[in-house]
Design a protein around this motif. Structure first.
Motif, PDB file in Angstrom:
ATOM      1  N   LEU B 188       0.824  -1.209   0.000  1.00 26.23           N
ATOM      2  CA  LEU B 188       0.000   0.000   0.000  1.00 26.23           C
ATOM      3  C   LEU B 188       0.862   1.264   0.000  1.00 26.23           C
ATOM      4  O   LEU B 188       1.879   1.331   0.686  1.00 26.23           O
ATOM      5  CB  LEU B 188      -0.873   0.033   1.264  1.00 26.23           C
ATOM      6  CG  LEU B 188      -2.084  -0.877   1.300  1.00 26.23           C
ATOM      7  CD1 LEU B 188      -2.680  -0.900   2.697  1.00 26.23           C
ATOM      8  CD2 LEU B 188      -3.121  -0.373   0.295  1.00 26.23           C
ATOM      9  N   THR B 189       0.426   2.253  -0.776  1.00 29.72           N
ATOM     10  CA  THR B 189       1.035   3.568  -0.676  1.00 29.72           C
ATOM     11  C   THR B 189       0.794   4.080   0.735  1.00 29.72           C
ATOM     12  O   THR B 189      -0.342   4.114   1.200  1.00 29.72           O
ATOM     13  CB  THR B 189       0.393   4.544  -1.679  1.00 29.72           C
ATOM     14  OG1 THR B 189       0.373   3.914  -2.951  1.00 29.72           O
ATOM     15  CG2 THR B 189       1.138   5.856  -1.734  1.00 29.72           C
ATOM     16  N   THR B 190       1.871   4.429   1.435  1.00 34.92           N
ATOM     17  CA  THR B 190       1.748   4.752   2.850  1.00 34.92           C
ATOM     18  C   THR B 190       2.386   6.106   3.146  1.00 34.92           C
ATOM     19  O   THR B 190       3.517   6.368   2.714  1.00 34.92           O
ATOM     20  CB  THR B 190       2.442   3.669   3.706  1.00 34.92           C
ATOM     21  OG1 THR B 190       1.862   2.406   3.395  1.00 34.92           O
ATOM     22  CG2 THR B 190       2.297   3.949   5.184  1.00 34.92           C
ATOM     23  N   VAL B 191       1.661   6.984   3.842  1.00 39.77           N
ATOM     24  CA  VAL B 191       2.198   8.274   4.245  1.00 39.77           C
ATOM     25  C   VAL B 191       2.112   8.360   5.755  1.00 39.77           C
ATOM     26  O   VAL B 191       1.043   8.158   6.331  1.00 39.77           O
ATOM     27  CB  VAL B 191       1.394   9.441   3.628  1.00 39.77           C
ATOM     28  CG1 VAL B 191       2.000  10.782   4.024  1.00 39.77           C
ATOM     29  CG2 VAL B 191       1.320   9.308   2.116  1.00 39.77           C
ATOM     30  N   PHE B 192       3.244   8.605   6.409  1.00 40.66           N
ATOM     31  CA  PHE B 192       3.169   8.789   7.867  1.00 40.66           C
ATOM     32  C   PHE B 192       3.825  10.094   8.282  1.00 40.66           C
ATOM     33  O   PHE B 192       4.753  10.586   7.635  1.00 40.66           O
ATOM     34  CB  PHE B 192       3.747   7.581   8.614  1.00 40.66           C
ATOM     35  CG  PHE B 192       5.244   7.455   8.569  1.00 40.66           C
ATOM     36  CD1 PHE B 192       5.877   6.869   7.490  1.00 40.66           C
ATOM     37  CD2 PHE B 192       6.018   7.922   9.625  1.00 40.66           C
ATOM     38  CE1 PHE B 192       7.256   6.749   7.452  1.00 40.66           C
ATOM     39  CE2 PHE B 192       7.403   7.797   9.597  1.00 40.66           C
ATOM     40  CZ  PHE B 192       8.030   7.211   8.506  1.00 40.66           C
TER      41      PHE B 192
END
Ligand SMILES: Nc1ncnc2c1ncn2[C@@H]1O[C@H](COP(=O)(O)OP(=O)(O)OP(=O)(O)O)[C@@H](O)[C@H]1O
Ligand SMILES: [Mg+2]
Lengths: 288, 239
Positions: B188-192
């Motif tokens: 999954l494309t993940t932004v944190f």
């Protein structure tokens, strides 16, 4: 935190010295006895002054019976409506940012600061037979003043703050994060309300509703202005008690008063029972 | 899913939380939004998730305009800073919430929901905590449950706001690896979001350094460390 093996007795920082503690408890108890228990007992003593039979006989009169039924009906209609309005107001105030929020919160408190008699007079002015709206409604067979709708309006006005006041601090403390989480998980706003918002506020809501109910059944000032106190027609329990008392029918007056007090006690008992039954959930929602 | 942020700005009354920022996040990347407090990281993340709407600019998912999509339509798995677990529901019901919220036609059967929740509990390595309430969990366990709940909806992307913010150093390290693993298995494309530069550099494929509502630099961790683009970046990563 103190060491378990240490001989020094451990006191929490907020705990008072024993003497001060007992003094405070004693003071609180004395205050409660004088202000709450003694009058409550006096009501029952007066009601039963001529024996149980006399008391029951006065309650069996058509006027007393009608007053009790009317008061219960008024509460049954105005409390649920106020619960819905209270939830809506608290929701709106806590979940949205807008100008004039502080003003709106003050407005919710208005019924607490306005004398109920004044509130009753306002309703008479607005909906009485001599007013524009009232005249039209009376002409079409729907009188507001000196009738049930006026009593409901007056009761709702006076008891409006109870639910909202209970809910606003709880909803502010809980914030919006859980609702936002539900939305990101695909729930509609409506579903979020039923599955997240409402369960989280249910105890405060219950408390507000019970207070609202107790007050709705006991409201005197506004109702006595609006209802006209027509016996067997618009006289509620509190107004009936006053009329009976003015006529020196002490046993009858206190018997109805005792029923009213019992209804209030029942309300509190209900709350306590629910709290005991759901103690574990209560703890789970409060810690966190 | 490929995410494009095109000249997004956000104004709260008179404060500009985001000056126009642009950013392209390739499909499957693990991206860190790094910056000091108040630099607009949370605001940008919430705009991606549909919890906040930009004052101007556009968001595109796989080339399609997504600016007007509602939060439900975005299908972003969102992990909140305070986890925002439903406190009156068990862990099981928390994780199953998104599946139960689906319209009847696409809702899995009861047995299928049990199967999926069980699988997610195994994925976060807490197979036995289904019947517990959030108040009965440690901070690290709550964080993992929040992640499982977000994954349950089969999200199109994963958005995490300071996922390790409230945890001690040891748990942070463990969970960091956990997030990396979950990212690598799901793709999954993940932004944190983080304000810990070490965390950003170790975990992310791509680091976005932000300050005062602006993007200071976008690059691979080693590039940012080797060639800070502005004095702010140099100072921030040295700290
Ligand atoms: N709902 C809001 N109303 C008004 N101002 C807001 C709101 N949300 C954020 N802001 C402002 O926008 C700016 C950016 O906030 P944001 O929460 O995005 O920062 P952040 O980088 O996530 O900071 P932190 O690391 O402290 O979480 C701040 O100046 C903040 O005060
Ligand atoms: Mg933030």
């Amino acid at each position: 935190m103190s060491d378990a093996s240490s001989p020094v007795p451990f006191h929490s920082a907020t705990e008072e010295a024993p003497v001060a503690r007992w003094l405070l408890i004693g003071l609180a108890f004395a205050g409660l006895s004088i202000l709450v228990f003694a009058p409550l007992i006096a009501v029952f003593v007066e009601a039963l002054a001529d024996g149980v039979a006399a008391s029951l006989k006065s309650l069996a009169s058509p006027d007393a019976g009608h007053a009790i039924r009317l008061t219960l009906t008024i509460a049954a209609i105005s409390v649920p409506l106020n619960a819905v309005f209270g939830i809506a107001a608290a929701w709106f105030i806590t979940k949205f940012d807008f100008r004039g929020k502080a003003f709106l919160i003050t407005l919710i408190d208005l019924p607490f600061s306005v004398s109920p008699v004044v509130a009753g007079l306002c309703i008479v002015l607005m909906f009485g037979a001599n007013s524009l709206v009232g005249g039209w409604l009376v002409g079409h067979g729907y009188p507001i003043v000196f009738a049930m709708p006026g009593i409901i309006l007056a009761t709702m006005f006076v008891t409006f703050p109870f639910v909202a006041r209970e809910l606003i601090p709880v909803m502010i403390e809980q914030g919006r994060a859980e609702e936002e989480a539900a939305l990101t998980l695909g729930a509609s706003g409506w579903r979020t309300f039923w599955t997240v918002t409402l369960p989280n506020i249910r105890w405060a809501l219950l408390y507000g509703v019970l207070l609202c109910n107790a007050r709705a059944m006991g409201e005197f000032g506004a109702v006595s202005v609006v209802s006209g106190k027509i016996r067997g027609h618009t006289a509620t329990m509190p107004t009936t008690i006053e009329m009976l008392y003015q006529e020196y029918l002490s046993v009858a007056a206190f018997s109805v008063a005792a029923v009213l007090a019992l209804l209030a006690l029942l309300t509190l008992l209900l709350k306590t029972a629910l709290e005991i039954r759901h103690a574990d959930q209560l703890a789970a929602t409060h810690r966190h | 899913m490929h995410i494009e942020i095109d000249e997004i700005s956000k104004q709260f009354g008179t404060t500009a939380a985001l000056n126009p920022v642009s950013l392209s996040i390739p499909s499957g990347a693990l991206v860190a939004l790094l910056g000091p407090s108040g630099s607009g990281k949370t605001t940008l993340l919430r705009i991606l998730g549909g919890l906040e709407f930009p004052t101007s600019g556009r968001v595109r998912f796989d080339g399609q305009d997504a600016t007007g999509l509602t939060v439900q339509e975005r299908r972003a798995g969102f992990v909140f800073q305070s986890y925002a677990l439903f406190r009156h529901m068990t862990v099981f019901d928390n994780i199953a919430y998104g599946l139960n919220a689906r319209p009847r036609a696409s809702r899995p059967t009861k047995a299928e929901i049990v199967r999926r929740v069980t699988k997610l509990l195994e994925l976060i390595q807490l197979p036995d905590i289904g019947p517990r309430y959030p108040s009965q969990l440690s901070g690290g366990q709550r964080q993992r449950v929040a992640l499982a709940r977000a994954l349950a909806i089969e999200p199109r992307m994963l958005l995490l706001d300071e996922p390790f913010g409230a945890l001690d150093a040891k748990v942070r390290k463990e969970l960091r690896q956990g997030l990396r693993d979950i990212h690598d298995t799901t793709g999954l494309t993940t932004v944190f979001v983080t304000h810990d530069q070490e965390e950003a550099m170790q975990l992310a494929d791509l680091v976005v350094v932000m300050s005062m509502g602006r993007i200071e630099q976008i690059g691979k961790p080693q590039d940012i460390q080797a060639r800070p683009a502005t004095p702010f970046v140099r100072e921030f990563i040295a700290a």
